[in-house]
Enzyme design. Structure first.
Site, PDB file in Angstrom:
ATOM      1  N   HIS A  19       0.761  -1.272  -0.121  1.00 13.34           N
ATOM      2  CA  HIS A  19       0.206  -0.051   0.088  1.00 13.34           C
ATOM      3  C   HIS A  19       0.823   1.441   0.218  1.00 13.34           C
ATOM      4  O   HIS A  19       0.173   2.259  -0.069  1.00 13.34           O
ATOM      5  CB  HIS A  19      -0.853   0.085   1.338  1.00 13.34           C
ATOM      6  CG  HIS A  19      -2.296   0.369   1.147  1.00 13.34           C
ATOM      7  ND1 HIS A  19      -2.732   0.368  -0.147  1.00 13.34           N
ATOM      8  CD2 HIS A  19      -3.508   0.657   1.732  1.00 13.34           C
ATOM      9  CE1 HIS A  19      -4.087   0.876  -0.227  1.00 13.34           C
ATOM     10  NE2 HIS A  19      -4.430   1.115   1.068  1.00 13.34           N
ATOM     11  N   ASN A  66      -6.864   6.464   4.327  1.00 18.84           N
ATOM     12  CA  ASN A  66      -8.378   6.953   4.254  1.00 18.84           C
ATOM     13  C   ASN A  66      -8.745   8.302   4.343  1.00 18.84           C
ATOM     14  O   ASN A  66      -9.791   9.011   4.029  1.00 18.84           O
ATOM     15  CB  ASN A  66      -9.200   6.322   5.200  1.00 18.84           C
ATOM     16  CG  ASN A  66      -9.317   4.716   4.956  1.00 18.84           C
ATOM     17  OD1 ASN A  66      -8.442   4.236   4.271  1.00 18.84           O
ATOM     18  ND2 ASN A  66     -10.159   4.016   5.793  1.00 18.84           N
ATOM     19  N   ASP A  91      -0.829   2.704  -5.289  1.00 20.29           N
ATOM     20  CA  ASP A  91      -1.033   1.134  -5.664  1.00 20.29           C
ATOM     21  C   ASP A  91      -2.191   0.964  -6.394  1.00 20.29           C
ATOM     22  O   ASP A  91      -2.980   1.513  -6.395  1.00 20.29           O
ATOM     23  CB  ASP A  91      -0.894   0.439  -4.420  1.00 20.29           C
ATOM     24  CG  ASP A  91      -2.051   0.721  -3.389  1.00 20.29           C
ATOM     25  OD1 ASP A  91      -2.271   1.883  -3.037  1.00 20.29           O
ATOM     26  OD2 ASP A  91      -2.824  -0.280  -3.037  1.00 20.29           O
ATOM     27  N   ASN A 112      -9.096   3.820  -1.242  1.00 14.62           N
ATOM     28  CA  ASN A 112      -9.586   4.611  -0.210  1.00 14.62           C
ATOM     29  C   ASN A 112      -8.762   5.812  -0.052  1.00 14.62           C
ATOM     30  O   ASN A 112      -9.343   7.019   0.205  1.00 14.62           O
ATOM     31  CB  ASN A 112      -9.413   4.012   1.004  1.00 14.62           C
ATOM     32  CG  ASN A 112     -10.334   2.721   1.382  1.00 14.62           C
ATOM     33  OD1 ASN A 112     -11.450   3.039   0.988  1.00 14.62           O
ATOM     34  ND2 ASN A 112     -10.039   1.810   2.001  1.00 14.62           N
TER      35      ASN A 112
END
Length: 228
Positions: A19, A66, A91, A112
């Site tokens: 991530h 987020n 990513d 997100n």
């Protein structure tokens, strides 16, 4: 001014996660192109430098993925950066590992970090989608992206980061094709045009026939020799 944003999660625990490939990309660009040291601002880490004659600000939000839009929104508003001058490195599950796509605008596809940026700025910014592959089932996605890259990933990851750094000057100049080509030269270098001879192509060396010498004299020849 250009604003390059890398997406990831802050802290050593997440530093090598799939991530966090966006953070990795910006770290490599900053190091290779002698940007200023990282400093805290806009709920993130920033540094700046010059690429292809353009001032470029690098931003790594430290709000966690987020809430990335909070940090990016602050930086955009403070520096009055037009959205077409903002590029987000993130990513991408839907691309094979090491593959890359450049995109301007569009949806967030459930990512997100992009979802949060959409909420704060809209959709008209650029993206560098960095392929990390897919675990095969949507229920496995969260665990997959929050795990470190495997040992088997290190070669393609190193090549991709090198290509991103090499191509950063073209991205800053607005030449997406040259940027993509610079990455491809590292991740999928052209094969050599030289061909090596295989065993089948090498000339075959045949063994010389053995020297059998002169033929043995016949009985008549031996008899005639006695009377010479």
């Amino acid at each position: 001014m250009k604003l390059f944003v890398g997406l990831g999660n802050p802290g050593a625990k997440y530093a090598h996660n799939r991530h966090n490939i966006g953070f990795m990309a910006l770290d490599r660009i900053a190091e290779d192109h002698q940007f200023t040291p990282w400093r805290s601002k806009f709920q993130g880490q920033i540094c700046d430098g010059t690429l292809a004659g353009h001032k470029v600000l690098l931003l790594k939000p430290t709000t966690f993925m987020n809430l990335s839009g909070q940090s990016v929104g602050e930086a955009v508003r403070f520096h009055k950066v037009a959205l077409d001058q903002v590029t987000v490195f993130h990513d991408e599950l839907d691309l094979a590992p090491g593959k890359l796509r450049l995109k301007q605008g569009g949806g967030h596809a459930g990512h997100n970090g992009l979802r949060s940026i959409h909420a704060h700025l809209g959709a008209d910014y650029g993206r560098v989608r960095l392929g990390i592959g897919h675990p095969g089932h949507k229920d496995a996605v969260a665990g997959f992206v929050l795990r470190d890259f495997a040992k088997a990933d290190q070669n393609w990851l190193a090549a991709l980061l090198t290509g991103l750094s090499n191509g950063a000057v073209h991205l800053a100049a607005g030449d997406g094709a040259k940027f993509m080509n610079a990455v491809a030269l590292q991740t999928a270098p052209p094969r050599s045009s030289k061909t090596t001879k295989t065993a089948a192509q090498k000339p075959v060396q045949t063994a010389a026939a053995p020297d059998k010498g002169a033929p043995a004299p016949s009985p008549l020849q031996r008899l005639l020799e006695k009377f010479k």
